[in-house]
Design a protein around this motif. Structure first.
Motif, mmCIF file in Angstrom:
data_model
loop_
_atom_site.group_PDB
_atom_site.id
_atom_site.type_symbol
_atom_site.label_atom_id
_atom_site.label_comp_id
_atom_site.label_asym_id
_atom_site.label_seq_id
_atom_site.Cartn_x
_atom_site.Cartn_y
_atom_site.Cartn_z
ATOM 1 N N GLN A 361 0.805 -1.224 0.000
ATOM 2 C CA GLN A 361 0.000 0.000 0.000
ATOM 3 C C GLN A 361 0.840 1.277 0.000
ATOM 4 O OE1 GLN A 361 0.020 -2.447 2.198
ATOM 5 N NE2 GLN A 361 -0.519 -1.808 4.267
ATOM 6 N N THR A 362 2.137 1.171 -0.275
ATOM 7 C CA THR A 362 2.965 2.369 -0.374
ATOM 8 C C THR A 362 2.447 3.247 -1.504
ATOM 9 O OG1 THR A 362 4.894 1.149 0.402
ATOM 10 C CG2 THR A 362 5.301 3.238 -0.714
ATOM 11 N N PRO A 363 2.274 4.552 -1.273
ATOM 12 C CA PRO A 363 1.730 5.439 -2.321
ATOM 13 C C PRO A 363 2.532 5.359 -3.609
ATOM 14 C CG PRO A 363 1.841 6.569 -0.206
ATOM 15 C CD PRO A 363 2.538 5.264 -0.015
ATOM 16 N N GLU A 364 1.829 5.415 -4.706
ATOM 17 C CA GLU A 364 2.472 5.333 -6.012
ATOM 18 C C GLU A 364 3.381 6.546 -6.214
ATOM 19 O OE1 GLU A 364 1.210 4.943 -10.742
ATOM 20 O OE2 GLU A 364 -0.315 5.008 -9.150
ATOM 21 N N GLY A 365 4.565 6.284 -6.711
ATOM 22 C CA GLY A 365 5.518 7.358 -6.978
ATOM 23 C C GLY A 365 6.355 7.743 -5.782
ATOM 24 N N PHE A 366 6.083 7.153 -4.605
ATOM 25 C CA PHE A 366 6.807 7.541 -3.393
ATOM 26 C C PHE A 366 8.300 7.255 -3.535
ATOM 27 C CE2 PHE A 366 8.631 6.289 0.707
ATOM 28 C CZ PHE A 366 8.417 7.436 1.453
ATOM 29 N N PHE A 367 8.613 6.021 -3.982
ATOM 30 C CA PHE A 367 10.020 5.654 -4.048
ATOM 31 C C PHE A 367 10.724 6.288 -5.233
ATOM 32 C CE2 PHE A 367 8.476 2.364 -1.187
ATOM 33 C CZ PHE A 367 9.457 2.445 -0.204
ATOM 34 N N ALA A 368 10.013 6.594 -6.266
ATOM 35 C CA ALA A 368 10.624 7.319 -7.377
ATOM 36 C C ALA A 368 11.116 8.682 -6.897
ATOM 37 C CB ALA A 368 9.625 7.473 -8.520
ATOM 38 N N ARG A 369 10.286 9.346 -6.094
ATOM 39 C CA ARG A 369 10.690 10.649 -5.535
ATOM 40 C C ARG A 369 11.829 10.482 -4.539
ATOM 41 N NH1 ARG A 369 5.053 11.001 -5.470
ATOM 42 N NH2 ARG A 369 5.005 10.551 -3.223
ATOM 43 N N LEU A 370 11.771 9.402 -3.752
ATOM 44 C CA LEU A 370 12.828 9.145 -2.757
ATOM 45 C C LEU A 370 14.181 9.006 -3.438
ATOM 46 C CD1 LEU A 370 12.655 6.636 0.196
ATOM 47 C CD2 LEU A 370 14.664 6.733 -1.250
ATOM 48 N N TRP A 371 14.262 8.137 -4.467
ATOM 49 C CA TRP A 371 15.545 7.907 -5.126
ATOM 50 C C TRP A 371 16.000 9.140 -5.884
ATOM 51 C CZ3 TRP A 371 18.000 4.164 -3.128
ATOM 52 C CH2 TRP A 371 17.346 3.014 -2.691
ATOM 53 N N GLU A 372 15.078 9.893 -6.419
ATOM 54 C CA GLU A 372 15.448 11.116 -7.134
ATOM 55 C C GLU A 372 16.079 12.126 -6.184
ATOM 56 O OE1 GLU A 372 13.282 14.628 -9.802
ATOM 57 O OE2 GLU A 372 12.161 12.832 -9.211
ATOM 58 N N GLU A 373 15.456 12.315 -5.025
ATOM 59 C CA GLU A 373 16.002 13.254 -4.049
ATOM 60 C C GLU A 373 17.323 12.744 -3.483
ATOM 61 O OE1 GLU A 373 14.891 15.076 0.366
ATOM 62 O OE2 GLU A 373 13.289 14.344 -0.944
ATOM 63 N N LEU A 374 17.412 11.435 -3.234
ATOM 64 C CA LEU A 374 18.627 10.858 -2.669
ATOM 65 C C LEU A 374 19.809 11.052 -3.612
ATOM 66 C CD1 LEU A 374 20.049 9.187 -0.492
ATOM 67 C CD2 LEU A 374 19.236 7.121 -1.631
ATOM 68 N N GLU A 375 19.624 10.795 -4.893
ATOM 69 C CA GLU A 375 20.723 10.929 -5.833
ATOM 70 C C GLU A 375 21.077 12.387 -6.085
ATOM 71 O OE1 GLU A 375 20.116 8.664 -9.324
ATOM 72 O OE2 GLU A 375 19.827 6.763 -8.261
ATOM 73 N N ALA A 376 20.131 13.287 -5.855
ATOM 74 C CA ALA A 376 20.402 14.717 -6.077
ATOM 75 C C ALA A 376 21.100 15.344 -4.873
ATOM 76 C CB ALA A 376 19.106 15.459 -6.377
ATOM 77 N N THR A 377 20.734 14.920 -3.660
ATOM 78 C CA THR A 377 21.248 15.571 -2.446
ATOM 79 C C THR A 377 22.125 14.666 -1.598
ATOM 80 O OG1 THR A 377 19.313 14.931 -1.112
ATOM 81 C CG2 THR A 377 19.185 17.005 -2.354
ATOM 82 N N ASP A 378 22.235 13.387 -1.964
ATOM 83 C CA ASP A 378 23.044 12.399 -1.240
ATOM 84 C C ASP A 378 22.450 12.028 0.107
ATOM 85 O OD1 ASP A 378 24.942 12.053 -3.209
ATOM 86 O OD2 ASP A 378 26.197 13.687 -2.490
#
Length: 874
Positions: A361-378
């Motif tokens: 039930q994890t919201p759709e797109g949640f992990f896409a945003r997580l990995w995007e932010e992680l790779e941008a800001t470390d």
């Protein structure tokens, strides 16, 4: 010339010695032998042959020995060559006749001539009989030859014979230069080596101490060379030094030629350096020990890195759940805390991906945003739900960071989880306490106000009507007085359960406080009359269930209620206005005989408007300066001033002086509370600034002013308050703003933010009517409170009412836990003062202490700093 036979015998022996010397021994020995033979050997025969003339020597019995000599031999007369053997001619690259008669010095290099001339002068002057020196000669074909010269002067019958023996040492010089260059090369290697190197002789003295040893230890070579006590400098701790030597001796006693050891030295500048030693004994060809050599490597950084790795490994295993994943987000390593939290053994989770922990039930797109932010800001941090191996879900706080390689590309991910189940449970409890009444479990005033706003917004969008019912129990105070608060509370809880039982899921019952309840009926399609009929039916059910007897402690209690109903939506209506309309209708129900229902109708609307205008249209009480301030002291137990509270009064031209209890309700209902509060703050600040400038207001005192939380949380109030402070010139540290405990049920976060903003200027805060609102301690801790004032409704019942006394003790304990002061207000008798003082209260306010004072009376008391009530009680 005839020579005696004995001399020939001696000459023969000398010749033999001379040949052996010239053939087998070095030059120094040759010279010594020749000189020793001079008295009766070959030279003796030669001297005899030359005795008559010092020109070219004639043939003689021993000439062949001289001419066969490998070194050049010359006899000088007056510094000139009188005799030269063939070896000297070969050495100087010329024939012997060319040498004879020439000065010996002319064959010496220009830079050495004066030195050679001086040496020969010493010999001829008798200062020395024999001298050996080295110089360079100039052969006839050019260049220079390095030679060793032995000079000797012999006197024969007063004649000085200057003998010169010349030996070519060019090869020895070349070899010596090679040895010197090799030594320099070796010294350069030793000195420039990046490792410590030193040698000791067999007595333990330092012989070699290279530059690395200087750099690491801080001790220069000239400081330690020849020393044996360097080790006491490097190992100042005697016990440690003895341990180092003991370990070294243990190794040596096992007949080990070389050994390895790691020690920590103290440098000259007191740094601690870890050295890894490699040492070897030095022996001669006979196998005897002549010393030792040791090399050491600075491993301090390596050991620190090892310690750091060990520490990191220890932290990795003992910290909260940690995991390391590769670029493809596949688990590479997890610690024991991870296996405990998620239930996966390490060998089972390694090789699986991070996403396998996520619930469906994890919201759709949640992990896409997580990995995007992680790779941008470390780094990424946030809360989410994770799935254990058994399928259960747990709330967690996840912190992820990246590890980048030399080129900047991500190579690994590090994930750190925190199980926040307990925190979430605690937050839910805090939320429940903040939004729900602890006694009845119903929504409190704060949640009810929020729900009202939502329902009004919903009703504006729909075609239909809803209703708000305001309930007030009739004569509930008499129930409390007659049966005690415990039974009264049990009755309230029972009524709350009955209300919930008769309502639909979409409807809401809430407790506003005391014996006041509301019931919100959601908007439904239909006419206004249909909504009114439905609300009336619900009101009748409410009266019926409230009127049912309640079993309490083997007895029964019965009460009735008055119900006011207001329908919504209406033009320009908000939640506060709707609540006021229902409240007004409820008062009409009470006036109609209680235990009845009244609607807020047009007549009620007219009365409501009349009550607003009764306070005065366009705020005449403010514009016409009808509001006044009086001042009530707060004292400590000794009778000294501890503070002052400013109280507002209404000087009505029609009804005279009106106390707050007679007009503040109308002020609140008409929406003038904010304007009155602003006037009070402004007037109080002006008076306080005047007292400060006149020096009659002590710096240790503070003036308290009551303020509504609605004004405090207005977005532009801080700016308005700052303007008041600026215009009046008052010192903010002398001002305290008072809010009632009942106001704390509103948006605490918003209230706390407003209070902190004001607190930063130095203004203090106190909570009035404390002890009656059942505010949770956790909620109070969010607010920057300086003092709490125990409600006078509690104080009025002591001594005599044990329930109220317990509430007072509870309030004092909460003040202690909050670390704030506590004052009791509404003290009217000496008995109340004694009871509160013995119970631990330290600050007191009320008519027993001092009633409200005019400004003149207050200033008179301030000058004495004593209120005097203690003296009166004595």
């Amino acid at each position: 010339m005839r020579i005696h036979p004995r001399m020939w015998l001696l000459g023969l022996a000398g010749a033999v010695l001379l040949c052996v010397a010239l053939w087998q021994t070095d030059f120094a020995v040759q010279a010594a032998v020749v000189i020793a033979a001079m008295g009766g050997g070959v030279l003796g025969g030669l001297i005899a042959e030359l005795r008559g003339s010092f020109g070219l020597p004639g043939p003689g019995q021993y000439r062949f020995m001289i001419e066969r000599a490998g070194e050049g031999i010359a006899i000088l007369r007056g510094g000139r060559i009188a005799f030269a053997n063939p070896s000297l001619g070969a050495l100087l690259r010329c024939r012997r006749p060319q040498l004879l008669g020439r000065p010996f010095e002319c064959y010496v290099t220009a830079g050495q001539r004066e030195r050679v001339r001086e040496i020969h002068r010493w010999l001829l002057d008798g200062e020395t009989a024999f001298h050996c020196y080295e110089t360079e000669l100039l052969p006839a074909d050019g260049g220079e030859i390095s030679v060793q010269v032995r000079s000797h002067v012999e006197y024969q019958r007063g004649q000085a014979l200057h003998f010169v023996f010349v030996r070519d040492i060019s090869k020895q010089r070349a070899v010596a230069e090679q040895v010197r260059a090799l030594n320099e090369y070796m010294d350069s290697i030793i000195d420039n080596a990046d490792i410590w190197l030193n040698t000791l002789d067999k007595e333990g003295r330092i012989v070699i101490w290279n530059k690395a040893a200087e750099r690491i230890s801080g001790y220069r070579r000239d400081e330690v060379q020849g020393c044996t006590d360097i080790w006491t400098w490097l190992y100042p701790d005697e016990t440690y030094r003895a341990g180092v030597f003991s370990r070294a001796m243990d190794i040596l006693e096992r007949d080990t030629v070389a050994f390895d050891l790691e020690t920590t030295i103290r440098t000259k500048d007191s740094r601690q350096i870890v050295l890894s030693w490699r040492s070897r004994m030095l022996t001669n060809t006979a196998g005897e020990t002549v010393g030792s050599i040791a090399v050491a490597r600075d491993v301090t950084l390596e050991r620190r890195a090892q310690e750091a790795l060990q520490l990191h490994a220890s932290v990795f295993e003992t910290a909260e759940p940690l995991a390391i994943a590769n670029r493809q987000r596949v688990f590479l390593r997890v610690n024991r805390a991870f296996t405990r939290m998620f239930g996966y053994p390490a060998e089972e989770i390694i090789g699986r991906t991070l996403l396998e922990l996520q619930p469906d039930q994890t919201p759709e797109g949640f992990f896409a945003r997580l990995w995007e932010e992680l790779e941008a800001t470390d780094q990424w941090s946030g809360e989410l739900w994770e799935r254990r191996k058994d399928g259960t879900l747990i709330p967690a706080h996840l912190t992820m960071s990246t590890v980048r390689g030399v080129g900047g590309a991500i190579t690994h991910y590090v994930a750190h989880w925190q199980d926040i189940s307990e925190r979430k449970t605690f937050e839910a409890e805090i939320q429940r306490q903040a939004l729900y009444d602890p006694l009845t479990g119903l929504p409190n005033r704060r949640l009810a106000a929020s729900r009202l706003e939502q329902e009004l917004g919903r009703a504006q969008r729909l075609t239909g009507f809803g209703a708000l019912l305001f309930l007030d129990l009739d004569r509930f105070k008499q129930v409390n007085d007659a049966y005690g608060h415990a039974r009264g509370d049990a009755l309230l809880a029972s009524i709350a359960r009955r209300l919930q039982n008769i309502l639909r899921i979409e409807d809401m019952a809430a407790r506003l406080g005391g014996d006041e309840f509301i019931v919100l009926l959601g908007s439904e399609p239909g006419t206004r009359d249909e909504a009114a009929a439905r609300a009336h039916r619900v009101g009748e059910k409410i009266l019926a269930v409230i009127g049912e007897p309640t079993a309490v402690d083997a007895g029964e209690l019965s009460v009735s209620a008055s119900v006011g109903i207001a329908l919504y939506p209406d033009a320009n209506m908000n939640a506060v206005g709707l609540l006021q309309m229902a409240d007004s209708a409820m008062y009409h129900a009470k006036e109609g005989g209680r235990n009845t229902i009244r609607f807020f109708a047009e007549a009620s609307r007219t009365e409501f408007a009349h009550r607003q205008s009764r306070f005065c249209e366009r705020h005449p009480s403010i514009d016409d300066e009808q509001l006044l301030l009086s001042y009530q002291p707060i004292a400590d137990a000794s009778g000294r001033f501890a503070g002052i509270e400013a109280l507002v009064r209404w000087q009505s031209s029609e009804r005279g002086l009106r106390l707050p209890t007679r007009f503040l309700t109308v002020v609140e209902e008409t929406g003038l509370a904010a304007a009155v509060d602003c006037w009070v703050i402004s007037a109080a600040c002006r008076r306080l600034a005047a007292w400060q400038s006149e020096g009659v207001f002590p710096n240790r005192l503070r003036l308290a002013v009551n303020i509504s939380p609605q004004l405090l949380t207005l977005h532009d109030f801080p700016r308005h308050l700052r303007r008041i402070l600026w215009d009046s010139g008052v010192q903010p540290q002398a001002l305290v703003l008072e809010i009632t405990e009942a106001a704390l049920c509103n948006d605490v976060q918003k209230l706390a933010s407003a209070m902190r903003t004001t607190r930063d200027w130095g203004i203090g805060f106190s909570v009035d009517e404390f002890g009656t609102g059942h505010t949770p301690l956790a909620q109070l801790e969010l607010l920057p409170i300086d003092i709490v004032k125990i409600a006078q409704t509690l104080v009025a019942e002591v001594p005599g009412d044990d329930a109220k006394a317990r509430l007072i003790k509870r309030a004092l304990r909460m003040a202690g836990r909050l670390g704030v002061g506590a004052a009791a207000e509404g003290i009217d008798t000496h008995e109340q003062f004694d009871c509160l003082r013995s119970g631990g209260c330290r600050l007191f306010q009320g008519n027993c202490i001092s009633g409200p004072l005019t400004e003149e009376a207050l200033i008179t008391l301030l000058r004495t700093d004593r209120i005097g009530f203690i003296d009166e009680m004595r």
